[in-house]
Design a protein around this motif. Sequence first.
Motif, PDB file in Angstrom:
ATOM      1  N   GLY A 112      28.442  19.872   8.600  1.00 13.99           N
ATOM      2  CA  GLY A 112      27.677  18.732   8.091  1.00 13.99           C
ATOM      3  C   GLY A 112      27.669  18.596   6.572  1.00 13.99           C
ATOM      4  N   LEU A 113      27.573  19.735   5.895  1.00 16.24           N
ATOM      5  CA  LEU A 113      27.485  19.672   4.435  1.00 16.24           C
ATOM      6  C   LEU A 113      28.769  19.103   3.824  1.00 16.24           C
ATOM      7  N   GLY A 114      29.906  19.520   4.370  1.00 10.64           N
ATOM      8  CA  GLY A 114      31.185  19.040   3.864  1.00 10.64           C
ATOM      9  C   GLY A 114      31.456  17.595   4.251  1.00 10.64           C
ATOM     10  N   ASP A 265      28.844  29.466   8.176  1.00 11.51           N
ATOM     11  CA  ASP A 265      28.051  28.248   8.174  1.00 11.51           C
ATOM     12  C   ASP A 265      26.617  28.705   8.413  1.00 11.51           C
ATOM     13  N   GLN A 266      25.766  28.438   7.485  1.00 12.68           N
ATOM     14  CA  GLN A 266      24.370  28.878   7.566  1.00 12.68           C
ATOM     15  C   GLN A 266      24.227  30.401   7.503  1.00 12.68           C
ATOM     16  N   ILE A 267      25.308  31.097   7.140  1.00  8.21           N
ATOM     17  CA  ILE A 267      25.213  32.545   6.955  1.00  8.21           C
ATOM     18  C   ILE A 267      25.928  32.824   5.639  1.00  8.21           C
ATOM     19  N   ASN A 312      25.950  20.345  -4.773  1.00  9.98           N
ATOM     20  CA  ASN A 312      25.824  20.257  -3.320  1.00  9.98           C
ATOM     21  C   ASN A 312      25.524  21.653  -2.787  1.00  9.98           C
ATOM     22  N   ASP A 313      24.262  21.911  -2.586  1.00 11.97           N
ATOM     23  CA  ASP A 313      23.729  23.220  -2.250  1.00 11.97           C
ATOM     24  C   ASP A 313      23.890  24.170  -3.449  1.00 11.97           C
ATOM     25  N   THR A 314      23.608  25.446  -3.227  1.00 15.85           N
ATOM     26  CA  THR A 314      23.639  26.373  -4.368  1.00 15.85           C
ATOM     27  C   THR A 314      25.038  26.899  -4.657  1.00 15.85           C
ATOM     28  N   ASN A 350      19.317  20.661  -1.566  1.00 20.84           N
ATOM     29  CA  ASN A 350      19.202  21.768  -0.616  1.00 20.84           C
ATOM     30  C   ASN A 350      19.530  21.252   0.787  1.00 20.84           C
ATOM     31  N   HIS A 351      20.269  22.056   1.561  1.00 16.74           N
ATOM     32  CA  HIS A 351      20.679  21.605   2.899  1.00 16.74           C
ATOM     33  C   HIS A 351      20.198  22.497   4.030  1.00 16.74           C
ATOM     34  N   THR A 352      19.391  23.480   3.718  1.00 17.33           N
ATOM     35  CA  THR A 352      18.952  24.349   4.811  1.00 17.33           C
ATOM     36  C   THR A 352      17.715  25.138   4.419  1.00 17.33           C
ATOM     37  N   ILE A 353      16.878  25.415   5.418  1.00 13.28           N
ATOM     38  CA  ILE A 353      15.759  26.309   5.131  1.00 13.28           C
ATOM     39  C   ILE A 353      15.916  27.646   5.863  1.00 13.28           C
ATOM     40  N   THR A 467      17.107  11.056   2.382  1.00 12.11           N
ATOM     41  CA  THR A 467      17.599  11.201   3.755  1.00 12.11           C
ATOM     42  C   THR A 467      19.097  10.903   3.813  1.00 12.11           C
ATOM     43  N   ASN A 468      19.822  11.757   4.516  1.00 14.95           N
ATOM     44  CA  ASN A 468      21.277  11.616   4.639  1.00 14.95           C
ATOM     45  C   ASN A 468      21.674  10.281   5.259  1.00 14.95           C
ATOM     46  N   GLY A 469      22.936   9.981   5.138  1.00 16.92           N
ATOM     47  CA  GLY A 469      23.501   8.798   5.781  1.00 16.92           C
ATOM     48  C   GLY A 469      24.975   9.049   6.067  1.00 16.92           C
ATOM     49  N   GLU A 556      22.531  29.363  17.101  1.00 15.05           N
ATOM     50  CA  GLU A 556      21.382  29.517  17.996  1.00 15.05           C
ATOM     51  C   GLU A 556      20.328  28.438  17.773  1.00 15.05           C
ATOM     52  N   TYR A 557      20.116  28.042  16.506  1.00 12.41           N
ATOM     53  CA  TYR A 557      19.054  27.061  16.270  1.00 12.41           C
ATOM     54  C   TYR A 557      19.405  25.665  16.796  1.00 12.41           C
ATOM     55  N   LYS A 558      20.699  25.420  16.994  1.00 10.91           N
ATOM     56  CA  LYS A 558      21.112  24.122  17.537  1.00 10.91           C
ATOM     57  C   LYS A 558      20.979  24.096  19.064  1.00 10.91           C
ATOM     58  N   MET A 655      14.189  23.145  12.120  1.00  3.68           N
ATOM     59  CA  MET A 655      15.343  23.982  11.745  1.00  3.68           C
ATOM     60  C   MET A 655      16.558  23.186  11.277  1.00  3.68           C
ATOM     61  N   GLU A 656      16.778  21.999  11.810  1.00  2.70           N
ATOM     62  CA  GLU A 656      17.943  21.207  11.412  1.00  2.70           C
ATOM     63  C   GLU A 656      17.522  20.365  10.213  1.00  2.70           C
ATOM     64  N   ALA A 657      18.106  20.672   9.056  1.00  2.00           N
ATOM     65  CA  ALA A 657      17.647  19.984   7.857  1.00  2.00           C
ATOM     66  C   ALA A 657      17.693  18.462   8.066  1.00  2.00           C
ATOM     67  N   SER A 658      18.816  17.957   8.516  1.00  6.81           N
ATOM     68  CA  SER A 658      18.917  16.520   8.755  1.00  6.81           C
ATOM     69  C   SER A 658      19.699  16.245  10.034  1.00  6.81           C
ATOM     70  N   GLY A 659      20.945  16.730  10.051  1.00  3.26           N
ATOM     71  CA  GLY A 659      21.871  16.279  11.080  1.00  3.26           C
ATOM     72  C   GLY A 659      22.472  14.962  10.604  1.00  3.26           C
ATOM     73  N   THR A 660      23.745  14.776  10.885  1.00  2.00           N
ATOM     74  CA  THR A 660      24.376  13.489  10.577  1.00  2.00           C
ATOM     75  C   THR A 660      25.162  13.001  11.792  1.00  2.00           C
TER      76      THR A 660
HETATM   77  C1  NTF Z   1      23.677  21.231   6.809  1.00  2.00           C
HETATM   78  N1  NTF Z   1      23.554  22.445   6.033  1.00  2.00           N
HETATM   79  C2  NTF Z   1      22.442  21.056   7.685  1.00  2.00           C
HETATM   80  O1  NTF Z   1      22.378  22.124   8.607  1.00  2.00           O
HETATM   81  C3  NTF Z   1      22.482  19.726   8.418  1.00  2.00           C
HETATM   82  O2  NTF Z   1      21.283  19.530   9.112  1.00  2.00           O
HETATM   83  C4  NTF Z   1      22.676  18.599   7.412  1.00  2.00           C
HETATM   84  O3  NTF Z   1      22.839  17.378   8.072  1.00  2.00           O
HETATM   85  C5  NTF Z   1      23.895  18.876   6.550  1.00  2.00           C
HETATM   86  O4  NTF Z   1      23.767  20.136   5.908  1.00  2.00           O
HETATM   87  C6  NTF Z   1      24.079  17.828   5.471  1.00  2.00           C
HETATM   88  O5  NTF Z   1      22.934  17.708   4.711  1.00  2.00           O
HETATM   89  C7  NTF Z   1      24.546  23.284   5.839  1.00  2.00           C
HETATM   90  O6  NTF Z   1      25.638  23.119   6.322  1.00  2.00           O
HETATM   91  C8  NTF Z   1      24.269  24.485   4.996  1.00  2.00           C
HETATM   92  F1  NTF Z   1      25.390  25.029   4.597  1.00  2.00           F
HETATM   93  F2  NTF Z   1      23.541  24.178   3.953  1.00  2.00           F
HETATM   94  F3  NTF Z   1      23.594  25.364   5.665  1.00  2.00           F
END
Ligand code: NTF
Length: 824
Positions: A112-114, A265-267, A312-314, A350-353, A467-469, A556-558, A655-660
């Motif tokens: 999603g981030l890319g 991804d997320q790790i 775009n993120d850290t 920021n793209h994740t918590i 909010t993403n688009g 797992e969170y998805k 858990m899902e920051a946004s989703g696209t």
């Molecule tokens: C992702 N983050 C999020 O998990 C998605 O929910 C979001 O839609 C996209 O970013 C775009 O904002 C990541 O991929 C990462 F690397 F930040 F964890």
Amino acid sequence: MEGLKKDVIRHVVSSLGSDYASKSAYNYYNALALAVRDRLIDNWIKTQRSYYDEKAKRVYYLSLEYLPGKSLMNNLHCLGIYETARKAMSDLGFSLEDLAEQEWDAGLGNGGLGRLASCFLDSMATLGIPGYGYGIRYDYGIFHQVIEDGKQVEQADNWMRVGNPWAYERGQHLFPVRFFGEVKNWTDEYGRLRHTWTAGDTVLAMPCDMLVPGWDNHHVINMRLWSARSDVEFDLDFFNTGNYLGAVEEKIFDEKISKVLYPSDQIEEGRELRLKQQYFFVTATIQDILRRFRKKHQDMTELPQSVAIQLNDTHPAIAIAELMRILLDEDLLDWEVAWDICVSTFAYTNHTILPEALETWPVSLLERMLPRHMQIIYEINARFLREVERVARSEDCGQLCHRDLDHLKQRVSLIQERPIKSVRMAHLAIIGSHSVNGVAALHTELLKARVFDDFQRLYPQKINNKTNGVTPRRWLWSANQPLSRLIASHIGTGFVRNLDELTQLEPLAADPAFREAWRAAKLENKQRLQAYIKRKLMRELHTEHLFDVHIKRIHEYKRQVLNLLHVVTAYNRLRHGQAADFTPRTVFFGGKAAPSYFMAKRIIHAINAVAATVNADSRVNDKLQVVYLPNYCVSQAERVIPATELSEQISTAGMEASGTGNMKFALNGALTIGTWDGATIEMAQAIGPELLFIFGMREDELVSLRQHGYNPMLYYHGDEELREALDMLRSDAFSPGQHGLFAPLVDNLLHGGDRFFVLADYRQYLGAQQDVGRLYLDQEEWTRRSILNAARMGFFSSDRAISQYAREIWDVAPMAGLQNGKGA
Ligand code: NTF
């Protein structure tokens, strides 16, 4: 058309050195791509010139990841020559669709981030915003996934083996990148202490430019990707000492930096080469930005008026220390002046918590690789902590309590002491930026209230939401021609640029003839997918089934496992003859697991095992089928999303920051089954929650469940169907002869705390799926909702998102003459 044909033939001969009479699809794809690039480059040059002429403020989007996918179709549509090209190629004996298949996806990102970064570049180009994307040209992108015996196997993605007709490699414009070495102190003429970093190793960064066209507006922006090049060719000493092979080895070693994308991804993997990539990318980019700035400016304090840099993120956050280093050590500015410039220039998204995704780098590594940057980070921290103290002690500190000052300072410090002394890159990004944004409303609220709560109190203005688009060009117009043509025949093509115009479809939802045409478009897309699956997987799909789709990274969170538990339960009901009213459906899964993520890989295996059992069982397989789509990627999404009727967005709330993906599906008329999470919440609000299938516990409910002690075993014992499904997974029902293969999955839920609340949401999910099945039987009502879903997606265009960034963070305006579409 004749012109295009001539150009294609010319490229086959003079650029590719082939005989035009030998009808190779590969040659003709490349030649067509080159002919299209020819049509972009003039406008690219004009666009770049106009930025200088108008002294436009520029936006630099810094991202370690992009997922452009394939470029041919998108670029043809943007240039308005899709039909011309189709006819021209057909005259030459080719189907445009087949030629487009020759292109390899540019998979320079994880997920999603890319993909968001690529949608954002598309929107900047279309809106006429003077933007540049900067990134790394990885030789190997995200791995190619094959499924063998139900398991994921990773293969190298050698995407450039066949060349890349879209890129301009600029071997003459190289930038030096330094690592290691030492810092020397000296005193300037005013008696101030100064520092000079003399680096040990140097490599070179070579720009590779990919042109990103706007929609029908002659505005073409640049995505500049850096490729590592060794400098040993220039090191005559090396050759003079006769150490030829040594020199070559060093050259190969240097060029490793841009060899491969990290597939996590997320790790966070925290490997030395990854930090090298980050700094390599950042220093080349900052040098390029400043080179351009200095052409027209002498005074560095003017930088924030001319340049906005979005992190775009850290991953690119070391840019903050790098710009400080240049301003202090090369431009010899005072700290305060340099710091003001930095903070006013940078902004961070920021793209994740998820805590495991928050980046840190060991101090020992930074000290060795980037000694001057580490010094600067320490100094930023010292000044920041003094400021924290001042604010905390001041009258107006609000909730800040200075008795807790030490704890507060430990929490917000750039340096974390344990488990090893490390730099917290998110804190660096927050302190060094004037804006910190989340990517959906709930995500931003959680950043403020939980993850960055201290910073929210210290800088209440800094954290904001964008909010993403997604871009309607790729994700509706280009991916879904049947539906786009239908829409255009009723409301014109304005929606491609202004997605809010889709609201004009609302009254048509009540028109039976329009509904029928809407269903026909969906069926056409389902048939297209059917043909594709037949070709690729040798499987026959039932197009009268409900197409239920869950595609995204496996995590797992998805909760792909929650979906799988529904499949197993449906299977059991059908087997036991308890599902007379079951609506036939095909459940599709697709997604890659990080190669080092054991649980995610086991989930893929489990899905494939369940699929094999269900699909082979003649008692049920006319009603229930499961398909695993190997190697999920952008171009596959473009095929699958238009054919989807049910979109699975079932992450654990919060858990899902946004989703696209959620947005792409709804835009293409899929109904969503989803949790109250990420941007799905805002979609439900825009569309009307009753037009989606929302289920499950909300974020605050989960917090309180966790606080009061969540016991997954209660759900296991209290729910017979759930118990049956889990017991089957744990036994060898789906893994004959391999008892216990999926036990880790089940144990993780039952005895590992079920961190993502799969069991807590199971029953509600089943209920929502039942509602889905029932509604699908009423095709008129289903279609009405499908139309209204798409009609109300205007807000989720990346054009809206980018307009907000431009206004509220970057303070940049679209180029004059481009606001209304047509360029000069
Ligand atoms: C992702 N983050 C999020 O998990 C998605 O929910 C979001 O839609 C996209 O970013 C775009 O904002 C990541 O991929 C990462 F690397 F930040 F964890």
